[in-house]
Design an enzyme around this catalytic site. Structure first.
Site, PDB file in Angstrom:
ATOM      1  N   ARG A  80      52.395  41.518  64.346  1.00  0.00           N
ATOM      2  CA  ARG A  80      53.849  41.420  64.488  1.00  0.00           C
ATOM      3  C   ARG A  80      54.433  42.810  64.692  1.00  0.00           C
ATOM      4  NH1 ARG A  80      55.032  37.332  59.376  1.00  0.00           N
ATOM      5  NH2 ARG A  80      53.541  35.720  59.998  1.00  0.00           N
ATOM      6  N   GLN A 109      46.491  37.165  57.046  1.00  0.00           N
ATOM      7  CA  GLN A 109      47.139  36.228  56.131  1.00  0.00           C
ATOM      8  C   GLN A 109      46.104  35.339  55.458  1.00  0.00           C
ATOM      9  OE1 GLN A 109      49.897  34.246  58.889  1.00  0.00           O
ATOM     10  NE2 GLN A 109      51.569  35.001  57.615  1.00  0.00           N
ATOM     11  N   ASP A 140      46.070  32.232  54.893  1.00  0.00           N
ATOM     12  CA  ASP A 140      46.889  31.137  55.363  1.00  0.00           C
ATOM     13  C   ASP A 140      46.254  29.790  55.060  1.00  0.00           C
ATOM     14  OD1 ASP A 140      49.216  30.353  56.506  1.00  0.00           O
ATOM     15  OD2 ASP A 140      48.814  31.197  58.479  1.00  0.00           O
ATOM     16  N   HIS A 154      47.305  25.303  55.567  1.00  0.00           N
ATOM     17  CA  HIS A 154      48.251  24.239  55.873  1.00  0.00           C
ATOM     18  C   HIS A 154      47.723  22.941  55.284  1.00  0.00           C
ATOM     19  CE1 HIS A 154      49.246  27.321  58.879  1.00  0.00           C
ATOM     20  NE2 HIS A 154      50.478  26.847  58.754  1.00  0.00           N
ATOM     21  N   HIS A 194      53.039  24.822  54.595  1.00  0.00           N
ATOM     22  CA  HIS A 194      52.413  26.144  54.753  1.00  0.00           C
ATOM     23  C   HIS A 194      52.259  26.723  53.351  1.00  0.00           C
ATOM     24  CE1 HIS A 194      53.828  26.633  59.041  1.00  0.00           C
ATOM     25  NE2 HIS A 194      54.780  25.848  58.591  1.00  0.00           N
TER      26      HIS A 194
END
Length: 642
Positions: A364, A382, A384, A386, A512
């Site tokens: 980013r 991350q 991460d 889900h 998330h």
């Protein structure tokens, strides 16, 4: 007469026109001195504002977050007045309260020197003693524009020109200084008795790199000198714990201009710690019913159009690259890839919940001015995941996720948390029913687990409510880690479905969640939390053998092998250096166990043991040290400094 309702729900009658200050004086003289602002019917007001209607009143002292904000914003006005009186040519722009203190941005050709900061601080104390009253004035926008044009305050004029013409403008004056401001403020400058100007930096006007670079001064203030001194001591301790400083000392990581700003190079020591963190992360996730996935670093532009990132998030994305005449973007998030895995085949309710997890590296764009070691970077990994589930599974999944988050943070020694529940904003996506169900699931999980939390009304993202978990370190600082976030946006955009018990297609719920946030920021937090004195299980080198003489090298190598065979990361130092030097160096490297071997130890088949921060523990048998270290490692013990 008017009726005033207090936080304890008691109601008292007062004359119309009474002020919060008068009410506080009637309760307690000491309270009246401590109150800095008031809240009436949910709106912050000045302490001396007249009350003419019935309503609910909250008196805020410096101890409350809202009280601190008013106190610090008033301090920024005092600082701006001091600057203008010392340097009349300087133009003032904006000066808000921030999480820890305040700042003000000034238009000036040269940066403020340390000597000038001292002069400004002394001037602030001089003005403070004058008990200058903060006076509110309301005028229409055009009058305000004319006023600031006459004084040459071009930045105030620019702000005002962006405000609707019919809007009433408020200004505050204390002494010679007038500032465009909503307020509220404390009563007078005399309440500002202890402050310190901390540092200066550059800042673009309105955060836009196309605008002029301004000169920013940061400061902090407290009601008493004692509180200020305690805070300044914490700052000094924070400097010692700075992850950039310790990262260099322990040879953990670096950021090189030759590679690019905000891009981290993991050195062997840091890479080993990262491996330990990630291995533990994977093990815990597999135990908790998650499925590991891996996804690419780039994706077609159409994917990011469909996900909404190019529409809502493009400023944080890097420019596209052309491959086979098609645009590809490097990924800022992992979500669309996980959804594509879900959508790769038809799904039945029998398969749900599905829990995908990935240590996915994303990129980013962050402005160069906000990059900060490992805490704000341009490429990060991350942790991460889900969770895709049915409506009936929602409550159970949220409870498990929050519990998992706390448990994972506990593994790394974090025990003190701040938890926030963020609710529906003004312009959400998704139905009211979905928002209510999701918010209730989050809140129910927090209550069932007995966790204290604050509600951030309207603080959720447009696509769903969320829970944020912040950890608190030894200095009382908060660090954002875990987030549990609903998403009503992506499932619809990507037409996610499952076949239910009625043989019809249904939209699943998607959550998330990140437990550590990002590996980079979490690692930086670990460094500062432990000041580099990591628990033994996390240390890249858990022990080191220091050989006193060349004649003991063979024995030292045999001892090292015994530790390595037990999966203990044991180093060997056979350099031709004095033992005192080797010990000091090992202590500076913060190695938990230091084993010293000389002829005496070889003859007795022992080692002389030292523990970092604890000193000499005397002669020990090899098996005793192995068992001691294994117990320490397996228990993921507290920091050696605790």
């Amino acid at each position: 007469m008017i009726n005033i309702t207090f936080p304890d729900k008691s109601i008292k009658e007062f004359p119309q026109g009474i002020t919060p200050e008068d009410i506080a004086k009637g309760i307690s003289h000491n309270l009246a001195l401590r109150v800095v602002a008031a809240e009436f019917n949910g709106k912050m007001i000045d302490y001396n504002q007249k009350l003419n209607n019935d309503g609910e009143l909250i008196l805020h002292t410096f101890d409350s977050d809202k009280g601190k904000e008013v106190f610090w914003h008033s301090s920024s006005h005092l600082m701006a007045q001091a600057v203008k009186e010392l340097y009349p040519e300087v133009l003032v722009t904006i000066g808000p309260a921030i999480e820890n203190g305040f700042y003000y941005d000034f238009d000036r050709d040269t940066a403020f020197t340390d000597e000038e900061l001292e002069d400004i601080e002394n001037k602030m104390y001089e003005l403070s003693k004058q008990d200058l009253v903060y006076t509110r004035q309301e005028i229409n926008r055009n009058e305000a524009i004319d006023l600031f044009k006459k004084t040459g305050d071009i930045y105030k004029v620019e702000i005002l020109e962006g405000i609707p013409e019919e809007e009433t403008i408020s200004m505050y004056t204390q002494g010679t200084f007038t500032d465009l401001c909503r307020g509220p403020h404390i009563i007078n400058t005399g309440k500002l008795k202890a402050f310190k100007l901390l540092r200066t930096s550059g800042a673009y006007w309105r955060g836009d790199e196309k605008n002029k670079m301004l000169k920013r001064i940061y400061g902090i203030s407290f009601p008493t000198k004692k509180e200020l001194n305690e805070y300044l001591q914490k700052i000094e301790e924070a400097k010692k714990r700075d992850h950039r400083k310790i990262g260099k000392e322990l040879d953990l990581f670096s950021v090189s201009d030759n590679i690019g700003a905000g891009l981290v190079l993991w050195h062997p020591n840091g890479a080993m710690m990262r491996h330990i963190i990630e291995s533990h992360w994977k093990e815990r996730h597999l135990q908790s019913g998650y499925s590991l996935v891996n996804t690419p670093h780039i994706g077609l532009s159409d994917l990011w159009v469909r996900s909404g990132h190019l529409g809502f998030y493009s400023d944080a994305m890097y420019s596209p690259m052309k491959i086979d005449e098609q645009d590809y973007y490097i990924k800022p998030m992992n979500c669309p890839f996980h959804i594509e895995i879900y959508n790769s085949q038809k799904r039945s309710y029998r398969e749900l919940p599905i829990r995908y997890c990935e240590l996915g590296t994303v990129y980013r764009y962050e402005r160069s001015g906000v990059l900060h070691g490992l805490m704000r970077v341009r490429g990060f990994t991350q942790d991460d995941a889900h969770i895709i589930c049915t409506s009936d599974q929602l409550m159970d999944e949220i409870e498990k996720t929050v519990e998992f988050s706390i448990s994972m943070l506990n593994d790394f020694g974090f025990k003190d948390f701040q938890i926030f529940l963020s609710t529906k904003p003004e312009k959400p996506v998704g139905s009211d029913e979905e928002w209510e169900k999701a918010t209730n699931a989050l809140e129910s999980a927090l209550k069932k687990l007995g966790l204290e939390y604050d509600v951030d009304e309207g603080g959720g993202a447009f696509y769903g409510p969320k829970i944020d978990i912040k950890i608190k370190d030894a200095l009382g600082r908060s660090w954002q880690c875990s987030t549990v976030q609903f998403d009503f946006n992506e499932p619809t955009r990507f037409n996610m479905e499952y076949i239910g018990t009625d043989n019809q297609a249904h939209r699943p719920y998607m959550v998330h969640r990140a437990l550590l946030g990002s590996i980079e920021r979490f690692f930086g937090t670990l460094i500062e939390f432990y000041a580099g004195n990591f628990p033994t299980w996390l240390c890249p080198t858990q022990g080191i053998i220091l050989a006193i003489s060349e004649g003991t090298h063979h024995y030292a190598r045999r001892i090292q092998r015994r530790f390595l065979d037990q999966n203990i990361r044991m180093e060997l130092d056979t350099r031709n250096e004095k033992i005192g030097y080797k010990i000091r160096e090992a202590e500076m490297r913060k190695i938990p166990y230091i084993l010293i071997i000389g002829e005496k130890e070889e003859d007795s088949n022992t080692v002389s043991l030292r523990r970092h921060t604890k000193g000499d523990l005397g002669s020990k048998e090899i098996n005793e040290v192995i068992n001691m270290m294994k117990e320490d490692i397996d228990s993921k013990g507290e920091s050696l400094t605790e």
